[in-house]
Design an enzyme around this catalytic site. Structure first.
Site, PDB file in Angstrom:
ATOM      1  N   ASN A  80      39.577  16.725 -19.271  1.00  0.00           N
ATOM      2  CA  ASN A  80      39.919  17.451 -20.483  1.00  0.00           C
ATOM      3  C   ASN A  80      40.381  18.872 -20.198  1.00  0.00           C
ATOM      4  OD1 ASN A  80      39.589  15.825 -22.999  1.00  0.00           O
ATOM      5  ND2 ASN A  80      37.635  15.357 -22.026  1.00  0.00           N
ATOM      6  N   HIS A 124      29.167  20.835 -30.934  1.00  0.00           N
ATOM      7  CA  HIS A 124      29.405  19.541 -31.578  1.00  0.00           C
ATOM      8  C   HIS A 124      28.913  18.459 -30.618  1.00  0.00           C
ATOM      9  CE1 HIS A 124      31.119  16.312 -33.863  1.00  0.00           C
ATOM     10  NE2 HIS A 124      31.917  15.967 -32.880  1.00  0.00           N
ATOM     11  N   ASP A 127      30.003  17.455 -38.960  1.00  0.00           N
ATOM     12  CA  ASP A 127      28.546  17.587 -38.928  1.00  0.00           C
ATOM     13  C   ASP A 127      28.041  18.265 -40.207  1.00  0.00           C
ATOM     14  OD1 ASP A 127      28.503  16.711 -36.075  1.00  0.00           O
ATOM     15  OD2 ASP A 127      29.527  18.618 -35.811  1.00  0.00           O
ATOM     16  N   GLY A 174      39.327  17.013 -30.336  1.00  0.00           N
ATOM     17  CA  GLY A 174      38.979  16.175 -29.180  1.00  0.00           C
ATOM     18  C   GLY A 174      37.768  16.705 -28.446  1.00  0.00           C
ATOM     19  N   ILE A 213      42.071   8.504 -35.678  1.00  0.00           N
ATOM     20  CA  ILE A 213      41.921   9.695 -36.510  1.00  0.00           C
ATOM     21  C   ILE A 213      43.282  10.112 -37.064  1.00  0.00           C
ATOM     22  CG2 ILE A 213      41.307  12.144 -36.526  1.00  0.00           C
ATOM     23  CD1 ILE A 213      39.106  11.491 -34.506  1.00  0.00           C
TER      24      ILE A 213
END
Length: 332
Positions: A105, A187, A159, A130, A16
């Site tokens: 995370n 998401h 999206d 992320g 990315i």
């Protein structure tokens, strides 16, 4: 030429980042008169690749790009930044439990929130990419108490763009003719892509409600919604890699609209900290229809929510509540 702004991209040596950095440095996001200094953060083993990315940025010969700072240290990466694009995260690997992914995370975004709090400008705009993006954004914000929560958002623009594209393909128009679609919620595959308030300008110039232009409720409920929900998985199955080009484009769209404002006749989708609008629990990072002006956002109010839509909005909220609780448990 204005004074340079400092823009941080984490995970910058990844796919990315590689797709994103040229657009940032070329003025496609913050304007053609805005000089920029890029701060690129990645893990220590990726510093070699990051150095190669810096070489390429130099070789692009971009007049707006004043400097590229490559580092594996948060103290350097977050220093005096104006914008943070937090792409780097622990990906889910085969056999990994969801709670283990969340725990990994939480550590990353707790640390980065603290770094934002200590080193970044208090006006910094933070975009979390992320995954799980909504919950990572929440953790980051909670660990940066001196920075307003409205300065944090997560990416659901990808999206949103997917939803616009599917409607445009169905009706036979270009995507700029589709307005006011909404992504509600997480998401993830529970998100609710909503075209009930959307408008489409047909090729003859007539503007219709999306439902009237599509004329196929079965397609909306049983094709459109699942396609958008599962598009990321479909790309991984096809490419054997996750979305990069489209994610980078969505990041640029998100930041540009936040920076310069949304059109008067349209809105975008952003994951933001809920204020209780539409009955969504206050404090959750949830995707809403958003308008931006003067580098601030506001949730579009007054949209009619029927029972079918409410059910889908609640399901994705429940997933976010579970993710949040699991993430908080992982910090104990």
């Amino acid at each position: 030429m204005s004074e340079p702004i400092r823009v941080l991209v984490t995970g910058a040596a990844g796919q990315i980042g590689y797709s994103l950095l040229y657009s940032l440095a070329n003025g496609d996001v913050f304007g053609k008169d805005q000089a920029i200094i890029l701060h690129l953060l990645d893990i220590t083993p990726a510093l070699g690749a990051l150095g190669g990315v810096k070489f390429e940025l130099e070789d692009c010969s971009l007049p707006l790009l004043r400097d590229v700072v490559c580092t594996d240290q948060e103290t350097v990466a977050f220093k005096d930044i104006d914008v943070a694009v937090l792409v780097g995260a622990m990906p889910r690997r085969e056999g990994m439990e969801r709670k283990d992914l969340l725990a990994a995370n939480v550590r990353i975004f707790k640390s980065q929130g603290a770094a934002l709090d200590q080193y970044a400008k208090k006006t910094v705009k933070v975009l979390v990419v992320g995954n799980p993006a909504n919950t990572n954004c929440l953790i980051c914000s909670k660990n940066a108490p001196s920075i307003p929560s409205e300065n944090f958002s997560c990416l659901t623009r990808l999206d949103h763009n997917r939803a616009k594209a599917q409607v445009a393909l169905k009706v036979g128009v270009t995507t700029d003719k589709v307005r006011q679609v909404t992504i509600w919620g997480n998401h993830s595959s529970t998100q609710f892509p909503d075209v009930r308030h959307a408008k489409v300008t047909l090729n003859n110039g007539e503007t219709k409600q999306a439902y009237d232009a599509i004329q196929d409720e079965n397609w909306i409920k049983n094709s459109f919604i699942p396609v958008v929900q599962k598009r990321g998985a479909a790309i991984i199955a096809a490419r054997k890699l996750s979305s990069a080009m489209s994610a980078a484009k969505a990041i640029c769209d998100h930041l540009r609209d936040w920076w310069f404002g949304t059109p008067n006749d349209d809105w975008v989708s952003m994951g933001v900290v809920s204020d209780g609008s539409y009955g969504i629990e206050k404090g959750l990072v949830y995707s809403f229809p958003i308008k931006c002006q003067n580098r601030t956002w506001s949730i579009v109010q007054g949209l009619e929510i029927n029972d079918w839509a409410r059910d889908l909005m609640t399901k994705t909220a429940q997933e976010l509540i579970q993710e949040r609780d699991d993430a908080f448990d992982a910090t104990k």
